[in-house]
Design a protein around this motif. Sequence first.
Motif, mmCIF file in Angstrom:
data_model
loop_
_atom_site.group_PDB
_atom_site.id
_atom_site.type_symbol
_atom_site.label_atom_id
_atom_site.label_comp_id
_atom_site.label_asym_id
_atom_site.label_seq_id
_atom_site.Cartn_x
_atom_site.Cartn_y
_atom_site.Cartn_z
ATOM 1 N N ASP A 178 47.395 30.479 37.835
ATOM 2 C CA ASP A 178 47.856 31.849 37.572
ATOM 3 C C ASP A 178 46.837 32.658 36.768
ATOM 4 O OD1 ASP A 178 50.364 31.754 38.859
ATOM 5 O OD2 ASP A 178 51.228 30.664 37.169
ATOM 6 N N ARG A 179 45.780 32.005 36.316
ATOM 7 C CA ARG A 179 44.808 32.729 35.489
ATOM 8 C C ARG A 179 44.116 33.846 36.257
ATOM 9 N NH1 ARG A 179 41.287 27.888 32.835
ATOM 10 N NH2 ARG A 179 40.883 27.571 35.054
ATOM 11 N N ALA A 180 43.713 33.554 37.486
ATOM 12 C CA ALA A 180 42.997 34.559 38.275
ATOM 13 C C ALA A 180 43.872 35.772 38.547
ATOM 14 C CB ALA A 180 42.520 33.940 39.591
ATOM 15 N N THR A 181 45.179 35.557 38.694
ATOM 16 C CA THR A 181 46.105 36.675 38.918
ATOM 17 C C THR A 181 46.082 37.637 37.740
ATOM 18 O OG1 THR A 181 47.546 35.290 40.277
ATOM 19 C CG2 THR A 181 48.523 37.278 39.323
ATOM 20 N N ILE A 182 46.108 37.104 36.538
ATOM 21 C CA ILE A 182 46.125 37.948 35.340
ATOM 22 C C ILE A 182 44.788 38.652 35.157
ATOM 23 C CG2 ILE A 182 46.337 37.897 32.813
ATOM 24 C CD1 ILE A 182 48.319 35.573 33.165
ATOM 25 N N VAL A 183 43.687 37.941 35.358
ATOM 26 C CA VAL A 183 42.363 38.561 35.211
ATOM 27 C C VAL A 183 42.178 39.672 36.235
ATOM 28 C CG1 VAL A 183 39.883 38.166 35.414
ATOM 29 C CG2 VAL A 183 41.309 36.528 34.176
ATOM 30 N N SER A 184 42.609 39.411 37.467
ATOM 31 C CA SER A 184 42.475 40.437 38.509
ATOM 32 C C SER A 184 43.273 41.688 38.148
ATOM 33 C CB SER A 184 42.961 39.869 39.844
ATOM 34 O OG SER A 184 42.942 40.863 40.853
#
Length: 609
Positions: A313-319
């Motif tokens: 889920d990290r990439a979702t938040i960074v995006s």
Amino acid sequence: MKNNTYEAGLPLADWNSISRCTIITVHDDDQKIIGARYYLKHYEAEHGPVKEKMEFRSPRDKNGHGTHTASTIGGRRVPNASSLGGFANGTASGGAPLVRLAIYKVCWQPDPLDEVVCPDGDTLAAFDDAIKDGVHVISLSIGSNTSSPYAEDGTAIGSLHALKRDIIVVCSAGNSGPTPSSVSNVAPWLISVGASSIDRIFQSTIVLGNGLIVQGRTVTPFRKTKKYPLVYAVDVEIPGKTTNLTTGGCFPGTLSKKLVKGEVVFCWVGFISQALEVRRAGGVAAIFGNPYGGKGVDESPFLLPGTTVLQNDRATIVSYILNNENPTATLFPGRTIIGTGPAPFMAPFTALGPNGIEPNILKPDITAPGLNILAAWTEASPPTQLLQDHRVVKYNIASGTSMSCPHVSTVAALLKAIHPDWSSATIRSSLMTTARRVNNVQIPITDAAENIATPFHYGAGHFQPSKAVDPGLVYDASYTDYLRFLSSSGTAFLDSSFKCPKHVPPPSNLNYPSLAIAKLNSTMTVSRTVTNVGTGNSTYTVSIVPPPGYTVEILPTKLYFSKIGEKQSFSITVKVAASIKKTKFEFGWFAWSDGAGHVVRSPIVVSAA
């Protein structure tokens, strides 16, 4: 108290101890604690005097670890117990609430930022006293990052002496996973325990400014936050304080107070030290990426509102942060959810096989709950064990094979009470051969990344206490059997009275409840002997699932018993059947079944030369 000695009551006929401790107030009307000692000669010889600000110079626990593990074994039933903030609320109880406890403190912390030290000399002295005192089970939640040769391992030596007197020793397998061959406490005469999850999570919802919902995990008590600005740690760092390897990680001293104040900070990875950094820089809350891959989150109550998201889920938040001009986030408080699945799964940190000292013995032996376990805590230590944390709790959530070890120790004590004539090896066998390899949705247990786990994760499987009471057949082994095993590795000198046999048996021939053969060259035949502890007239039939690329033949295929206590032997022949990758381990199983409910299952682990 007499002459600086706590004279515990003697509720057990075979209890021999009068235990030493400094003068402390003891509130123990039911004589739960019947002895308490501490050991520091080896520690002080290497590190100097114990620092009173760091430790109590007594058996008393100032760290929390010992209180947690001891209460897991023998804590009385307590209604409405919970961690800080009410997480995991319910009736808490040790696995054997009527057990008596003797405490032997061997670990000390030199300074706040140093790791706890448990010297071998002090550990061996504690083993000697525990043996003389007359304990039945030794629970040792102490491990290391690697395994050590038996002759250089205080735990291995001490537990061998305990085994000679038929004392059961249960140890943590270590927290250095998922690195292969990281398992510690690998002597075959002790029980090595891995860590797995339970069917409970602590879920915290994050709502991003665009309405996207991300589920996190937290045991940090806080109220629902406002909609605060959300920043990525990479964008609010002090220039020159990070590298390509540390940027985004919220490491100490890296965040700018000017840029962080009043913001929710997303840290690519994070735990309690990263939470401290966000707090130092003035952040109002934090979202952390799980340091571990997969779904296992090691929870701790942060010192500011915060939650941890899974790595995927990290990439979702960074995006979201990068593609929105004014990103925001709202954090909702965590809640306890029971009955989750699939469970158990293997904790992401649990140490893995193969055995680094003797790969022909499978380690770990078994797994038990060790992820986010609620138990008692010393009020002398805050829940995070940080100097900056001034909170006081009576119960705390902790993770590690230190937490899984006492679960198995508890069952070993209960089995010893039910079957006082069972040997240490018999009790280990009953635990291992009744363990399960499937989770609560009846599919194979996985690791935290949802890959199917293997015996290098869990040994024989996840323990099943009720089934271990009646295993049907057991694999017993004597002190002499272990000395013969040591002959094969040249360490039988651990008992100078033992004369090595002219023909030394291979390590795989030890009468163990699992079978491991490393670097098999063509074919090997080993033997096993089982003892009937089930029903008198019984017939057991074998079933086999061979490791891929090998054939396994077991003869005879049926075992006939006419009475309890009768022994029968069988041979196992393993042969390389196909061209397979050398040194790569493959896994299989064999099981004896009587058709009346007893299934005596053992893992097979093989690699080719």
